[in-house]
Write a protein that holds these residues in place. Structure first.
Motif, PDB file in Angstrom:
ATOM      1  N   ALA A 332     -57.316  -6.130 -30.244  1.00 40.57           N
ATOM      2  CA  ALA A 332     -57.408  -6.888 -31.487  1.00 40.57           C
ATOM      3  C   ALA A 332     -56.992  -8.322 -31.189  1.00 40.57           C
ATOM      4  O   ALA A 332     -55.841  -8.585 -30.820  1.00 40.57           O
ATOM      5  CB  ALA A 332     -56.508  -6.284 -32.564  1.00 40.57           C
ATOM      6  N   ASN A 333     -57.942  -9.238 -31.331  1.00 35.05           N
ATOM      7  CA  ASN A 333     -57.692 -10.661 -31.069  1.00 35.05           C
ATOM      8  C   ASN A 333     -57.611 -11.432 -32.382  1.00 35.05           C
ATOM      9  O   ASN A 333     -58.480 -11.275 -33.248  1.00 35.05           O
ATOM     10  CB  ASN A 333     -58.820 -11.267 -30.231  1.00 35.05           C
ATOM     11  N   ARG A 334     -56.595 -12.250 -32.509  1.00 38.70           N
ATOM     12  CA  ARG A 334     -56.518 -13.211 -33.611  1.00 38.70           C
ATOM     13  C   ARG A 334     -56.564 -14.607 -33.017  1.00 38.70           C
ATOM     14  O   ARG A 334     -55.853 -14.910 -32.070  1.00 38.70           O
ATOM     15  CB  ARG A 334     -55.242 -13.016 -34.438  1.00 38.70           C
ATOM     16  N   GLY A 335     -57.436 -15.450 -33.598  1.00 39.87           N
ATOM     17  CA  GLY A 335     -57.574 -16.792 -33.076  1.00 39.87           C
ATOM     18  C   GLY A 335     -58.416 -17.652 -33.999  1.00 39.87           C
ATOM     19  O   GLY A 335     -58.809 -17.230 -35.094  1.00 39.87           O
ATOM     20  N   HIS A 336     -58.703 -18.853 -33.551  1.00 40.53           N
ATOM     21  CA  HIS A 336     -59.477 -19.818 -34.327  1.00 40.53           C
ATOM     22  C   HIS A 336     -60.965 -19.572 -34.038  1.00 40.53           C
ATOM     23  O   HIS A 336     -61.603 -20.302 -33.279  1.00 40.53           O
ATOM     24  CB  HIS A 336     -59.055 -21.232 -33.938  1.00 40.53           C
ATOM     25  N   MET A 337     -61.526 -18.536 -34.669  1.00 39.36           N
ATOM     26  CA  MET A 337     -62.869 -18.071 -34.353  1.00 39.36           C
ATOM     27  C   MET A 337     -63.813 -18.261 -35.536  1.00 39.36           C
ATOM     28  O   MET A 337     -63.404 -18.196 -36.700  1.00 39.36           O
ATOM     29  CB  MET A 337     -62.840 -16.591 -33.951  1.00 39.36           C
ATOM     30  N   GLY A 338     -65.098 -18.445 -35.208  1.00 37.35           N
ATOM     31  CA  GLY A 338     -66.125 -18.597 -36.222  1.00 37.35           C
ATOM     32  C   GLY A 338     -66.800 -17.289 -36.566  1.00 37.35           C
ATOM     33  O   GLY A 338     -66.634 -16.269 -35.883  1.00 37.35           O
ATOM     34  N   VAL A 339     -67.595 -17.303 -37.658  1.00 41.72           N
ATOM     35  CA  VAL A 339     -68.303 -16.129 -38.150  1.00 41.72           C
ATOM     36  C   VAL A 339     -69.804 -16.415 -38.069  1.00 41.72           C
ATOM     37  O   VAL A 339     -70.275 -17.417 -38.628  1.00 41.72           O
ATOM     38  CB  VAL A 339     -67.894 -15.792 -39.601  1.00 41.72           C
ATOM     39  N   TYR A 340     -70.551 -15.570 -37.398  1.00 38.97           N
ATOM     40  CA  TYR A 340     -71.989 -15.812 -37.202  1.00 38.97           C
ATOM     41  C   TYR A 340     -72.740 -15.894 -38.528  1.00 38.97           C
ATOM     42  O   TYR A 340     -73.603 -16.765 -38.712  1.00 38.97           O
ATOM     43  CB  TYR A 340     -72.595 -14.703 -36.336  1.00 38.97           C
ATOM     44  N   ARG A 341     -72.440 -15.033 -39.473  1.00 33.97           N
ATOM     45  CA  ARG A 341     -73.180 -15.014 -40.736  1.00 33.97           C
ATOM     46  C   ARG A 341     -72.967 -16.309 -41.508  1.00 33.97           C
ATOM     47  O   ARG A 341     -73.912 -16.855 -42.099  1.00 33.97           O
ATOM     48  CB  ARG A 341     -72.760 -13.810 -41.580  1.00 33.97           C
ATOM     49  N   GLU A 342     -71.758 -16.833 -41.499  1.00 38.36           N
ATOM     50  CA  GLU A 342     -71.496 -18.096 -42.188  1.00 38.36           C
ATOM     51  C   GLU A 342     -72.276 -19.238 -41.545  1.00 38.36           C
ATOM     52  O   GLU A 342     -72.815 -20.119 -42.244  1.00 38.36           O
ATOM     53  CB  GLU A 342     -70.004 -18.408 -42.172  1.00 38.36           C
ATOM     54  N   ALA A 343     -72.360 -19.253 -40.210  1.00 33.51           N
ATOM     55  CA  ALA A 343     -73.109 -20.308 -39.525  1.00 33.51           C
ATOM     56  C   ALA A 343     -74.595 -20.228 -39.857  1.00 33.51           C
ATOM     57  O   ALA A 343     -75.253 -21.262 -40.063  1.00 33.51           O
ATOM     58  CB  ALA A 343     -72.893 -20.202 -38.019  1.00 33.51           C
ATOM     59  N   VAL A 344     -75.135 -19.004 -39.943  1.00 33.38           N
ATOM     60  CA  VAL A 344     -76.555 -18.823 -40.284  1.00 33.38           C
ATOM     61  C   VAL A 344     -76.814 -19.244 -41.725  1.00 33.38           C
ATOM     62  O   VAL A 344     -77.794 -19.954 -42.022  1.00 33.38           O
ATOM     63  CB  VAL A 344     -76.975 -17.364 -40.034  1.00 33.38           C
ATOM     64  N   GLN A 345     -75.960 -18.833 -42.653  1.00 37.13           N
ATOM     65  CA  GLN A 345     -76.151 -19.178 -44.063  1.00 37.13           C
ATOM     66  C   GLN A 345     -76.060 -20.681 -44.294  1.00 37.13           C
ATOM     67  O   GLN A 345     -76.825 -21.248 -45.092  1.00 37.13           O
ATOM     68  CB  GLN A 345     -75.126 -18.432 -44.912  1.00 37.13           C
ATOM     69  N   ALA A 346     -75.142 -21.348 -43.596  1.00 42.22           N
ATOM     70  CA  ALA A 346     -75.009 -22.794 -43.747  1.00 42.22           C
ATOM     71  C   ALA A 346     -76.259 -23.512 -43.235  1.00 42.22           C
ATOM     72  O   ALA A 346     -76.700 -24.511 -43.811  1.00 42.22           O
ATOM     73  CB  ALA A 346     -73.769 -23.287 -43.013  1.00 42.22           C
ATOM     74  N   TYR A 347     -76.850 -22.998 -42.177  1.00 45.20           N
ATOM     75  CA  TYR A 347     -78.086 -23.596 -41.655  1.00 45.20           C
ATOM     76  C   TYR A 347     -79.253 -23.374 -42.620  1.00 45.20           C
ATOM     77  O   TYR A 347     -80.005 -24.311 -42.919  1.00 45.20           O
ATOM     78  CB  TYR A 347     -78.402 -22.990 -40.290  1.00 45.20           C
ATOM     79  N   LEU A 348     -79.401 -22.147 -43.138  1.00 50.88           N
ATOM     80  CA  LEU A 348     -80.501 -21.854 -44.049  1.00 50.88           C
ATOM     81  C   LEU A 348     -80.363 -22.617 -45.364  1.00 50.88           C
ATOM     82  O   LEU A 348     -81.361 -22.926 -46.018  1.00 50.88           O
ATOM     83  CB  LEU A 348     -80.575 -20.354 -44.307  1.00 50.88           C
ATOM     84  N   ALA A 349     -79.137 -22.935 -45.756  1.00 52.26           N
ATOM     85  CA  ALA A 349     -78.905 -23.695 -46.982  1.00 52.26           C
ATOM     86  C   ALA A 349     -79.045 -25.199 -46.768  1.00 52.26           C
ATOM     87  O   ALA A 349     -78.887 -25.984 -47.717  1.00 52.26           O
ATOM     88  CB  ALA A 349     -77.521 -23.372 -47.539  1.00 52.26           C
ATOM     89  N   GLY A 350     -79.319 -25.636 -45.540  1.00 58.49           N
ATOM     90  CA  GLY A 350     -79.482 -27.049 -45.246  1.00 58.49           C
ATOM     91  C   GLY A 350     -78.190 -27.793 -45.039  1.00 58.49           C
ATOM     92  O   GLY A 350     -78.193 -29.031 -44.917  1.00 58.49           O
ATOM     93  N   ILE A 351     -77.057 -27.088 -44.976  1.00 62.69           N
ATOM     94  CA  ILE A 351     -75.757 -27.752 -44.780  1.00 62.69           C
ATOM     95  C   ILE A 351     -75.622 -28.233 -43.336  1.00 62.69           C
ATOM     96  O   ILE A 351     -75.142 -29.343 -43.083  1.00 62.69           O
ATOM     97  CB  ILE A 351     -74.618 -26.797 -45.166  1.00 62.69           C
ATOM     98  N   ASP A 352     -76.034 -27.388 -42.384  1.00 57.11           N
ATOM     99  CA  ASP A 352     -75.985 -27.743 -40.971  1.00 57.11           C
ATOM    100  C   ASP A 352     -77.410 -27.937 -40.463  1.00 57.11           C
ATOM    101  O   ASP A 352     -78.322 -27.164 -40.810  1.00 57.11           O
ATOM    102  CB  ASP A 352     -75.290 -26.643 -40.150  1.00 57.11           C
ATOM    103  N   SER A 353     -77.609 -28.937 -39.597  1.00 53.75           N
ATOM    104  CA  SER A 353     -78.942 -29.193 -39.053  1.00 53.75           C
ATOM    105  C   SER A 353     -79.353 -28.117 -38.053  1.00 53.75           C
ATOM    106  O   SER A 353     -80.549 -27.852 -37.877  1.00 53.75           O
ATOM    107  CB  SER A 353     -78.983 -30.567 -38.389  1.00 53.75           C
ATOM    108  N   THR A 354     -78.399 -27.513 -37.394  1.00 53.42           N
ATOM    109  CA  THR A 354     -78.623 -26.364 -36.510  1.00 53.42           C
ATOM    110  C   THR A 354     -77.489 -25.379 -36.741  1.00 53.42           C
ATOM    111  O   THR A 354     -76.373 -25.781 -37.141  1.00 53.42           O
ATOM    112  CB  THR A 354     -78.650 -26.779 -35.021  1.00 53.42           C
ATOM    113  N   PRO A 355     -77.711 -24.076 -36.482  1.00 53.39           N
ATOM    114  CA  PRO A 355     -76.594 -23.133 -36.600  1.00 53.39           C
ATOM    115  C   PRO A 355     -75.486 -23.507 -35.614  1.00 53.39           C
ATOM    116  O   PRO A 355     -75.733 -23.617 -34.414  1.00 53.39           O
ATOM    117  CB  PRO A 355     -77.237 -21.784 -36.245  1.00 53.39           C
ATOM    118  N   THR A 356     -74.278 -23.721 -36.140  1.00 54.58           N
ATOM    119  CA  THR A 356     -73.165 -24.185 -35.307  1.00 54.58           C
ATOM    120  C   THR A 356     -71.942 -23.335 -35.603  1.00 54.58           C
ATOM    121  O   THR A 356     -71.292 -23.502 -36.646  1.00 54.58           O
ATOM    122  CB  THR A 356     -72.861 -25.674 -35.572  1.00 54.58           C
TER     123      THR A 356
END
Length: 508
Positions: A332-356
């Motif tokens: 079990a790792n705890r750290g400063h990690m991102g979530v793939y679904r949030e990155a995809v949703q932000a890209y599809l919503a036009g918030i991010d120019s590429t999934p990041t």
């Protein structure tokens, strides 16, 4: 529930792996012999000889003595040396070293496109080198309360094919994932190792640079604190863990879905506690996580970021008079990690120019998984192994490689039948997978710290690896290795890829 596509290994890939193993065996079937230290024949017991027996031993037979029986057993052969300079037995110190040089080459393969993190489809060759100096000091000769002080220096240079990008199961475990760290030596390990015996009954163990005592209590506690790499103590497998004398692929030597806490070079700091009994062991450790994915700097605030690991090990064989072990792992790792679904949703919503993925990281994010590891000796020469690994796959791959599920199996065979007991040949198959959110992130052009073709036609990354290791002299070994990778980087639009390797290894 997310479903993974079924495992698919091409017939050509399997036949190629077996063919390489058989060809290597025929080439190296003559000459003086060699094997790994785990399979050395037992050393002969010391003999206390007196009187006439002593004279006979020296060839000075007293008059009137009867002739030696015709069927008298021959003395046991001396175990072959597997180091250039043998280590003194029962010493309170340890000084040794190793050097591992791997040359790898790739031929061109089919590819419809490439991205920033692709495994390139052009012909290429690269060389890597890792050298390590192992030192340790034992405080005293106490069996029940023993303390070891460990300090190792290491140097790594060279680069991997495609800068070690584009494959979840990369072809060379010795390659540093950041080629710009430099060639300067660095401290690989520093540890205090404490043994606390819980009984006066003892058992023997092979002394090594992690534990100098050759005799330990049957029931004991062991503690380690300092800098280490987790595969030294977790997910160990005598058939598939050693990149210096066995397989070379990241996901053959380790459980690819185990995103163990480590910096870019594979090391971390922390503590490990272990209970050992006659037939089983239980271990737990907590370690520092990197500040960023695949980063060289560690986050020293354990309350904010840490990697916790636990493992149960059972030493039980399903075949009488043979060795067998099973290990069950969780992390079990705890750290400063991102979530793939949030990155995809932000890209599809036009918030991010590429999934990041790095734009959607959270402190305290939890990534967890489990692993299963087994090995079984079938005959004196043949052993098999297998692994299974799974993690939740929603958070970004952070420390080791981009795998959310893995399954592997393999076998090794020693060369006693052709009078080379320290030679060995082996074959393994590995299938790696990622989950739907991870797939979507890569398909839309997102980049992980290893993968990113700019697009993705998803398929499991399937690997077949085979090698032959030849013992040349004392601590010198040479290996030929070939790997077939189907759907490199999980992409059906690319591959299959072939990688050939030559390895030189020496133990001092």
């Amino acid at each position: 529930m997310l479903r993974f596509p079924p495992l698919r290994f091409t017939r050509n890939a399997l036949l190629a792996g077996f063919a390489l193993g058989l060809a290597a065996a025929s080439v190296c079937a003559q000459g003086p012999g060699s094997t790994s230290a785990d399979h050395l024949p037992s050393a002969p017991e010391p003999q206390f000889i007196a009187g006439a027996d002593f004279l006979q031993q020296k060839g000075l037979k007293p008059a009137g003595d009867p002739p030696a029986p015709a069927n008298a057993p021959e003395p046991a052969p001396e175990a072959p040396s597997v180091t250039v300079f043998p280590h003194p037995e029962d010493a309170r110190y340890w000084i040794s070293g190793q050097a591992n040089i791997i040359f790898q080459g790739r031929i061109p393969f089919h590819s419809l496109y490439e991205g920033p993190n692709s495994f390139r489809n052009s012909a290429e060759y690269k060389t890597s080198m890792v050298g390590t100096l192992y030192t340790a000091l034992r405080r005293n000769r106490s069996v029940r309360y023993n303390t070891d002080f460990i300090f190792d220096l290491e140097a790594a240079e060279g680069r991997g094919l495609s800068e070690a990008l584009g494959l979840a199961g990369f072809t060379n475990l010795d390659v540093v994932r950041n080629p710009y760290l430099g060639k300067a030596p660095y401290i690989a390990r520093y540890q205090i190792h404490q043994v606390i015996g819980l009984t006066d009954k003892t058992t023997s163990q092979e002394a090594n640079f992690f534990a100098l005592a050759s005799t330990v209590p049957t029931r004991r506690l062991e503690f380690r604190i300092g800098k280490m790499t987790l595969p030294d103590f977790f997910d160990v497998n005598s058939v598939g863990s050693d990149s210096h004398l066995q397989f070379m692929n990241w996901t053959t030597d380790n459980n690819g879905a185990w995103d163990y806490a480590a910096d870019t070079r594979g090391y971390t700091v922390g503590g490990l506690a272990e209970y050992d009994d006659l037939n089983w062991s239980l271990r737990y450790g907590i370690f520092a996580m990197p500040v960023v994915a695949n980063g060289i700097d560690l986050d020293w605030a354990f309350s904010r970021a840490n990697g916790q690991n636990g493992e149960y090990e059972l030493r039980h064989s399903w075949i009488p008079q043979r060795k067998g072990e099973t290990r069950v792992l969780y992390y079990a790792n705890r750290g400063h990690m991102g979530v793939y679904r949030e990155a995809v949703q932000a890209y599809l919503a036009g918030i991010d120019s590429t999934p990041t993925i790095t734009a959607h990281e959270h402190f305290g994010a939890l990534k967890y998984g489990v692993g299963y590891n087994t090995e079984q000796e079938l005959t004196a020469n043949l052993s098999v192994f297998g692994r299974f690994g799974w993690n939740e796959g929603q958070h970004e791959s952070f420390c080791y490689t981009e795998v959310d599920q893995t399954v592997s199996a393999g076998a090794e065979y020693f060369g006693n039948r052709w009078h080379r007991p320290l030679d060995k040949m082996a074959i393994a198959v590995v299938s790696n997978a990622i989950k739907r959110d991870h797939q979507n992130y890569l398909r839309l052009g997102g980049l992980g710290f290893l993968l990113g073709d700019g697009n993705l036609n998803y398929g499991r990354e399937n690997i077949v690896e085979s090698y032959y290791t030849w013992h040349a002299w004392k601590g010198m070994f040479y290996s030929l290795d070939v790997q077939h990778i189907d759907n490199p980087g999980y992409n059906r639009d690319r591959g299959p890829a072939w990688v050939g390797s030559v390895r030189a290894h020496v133990d001092f």
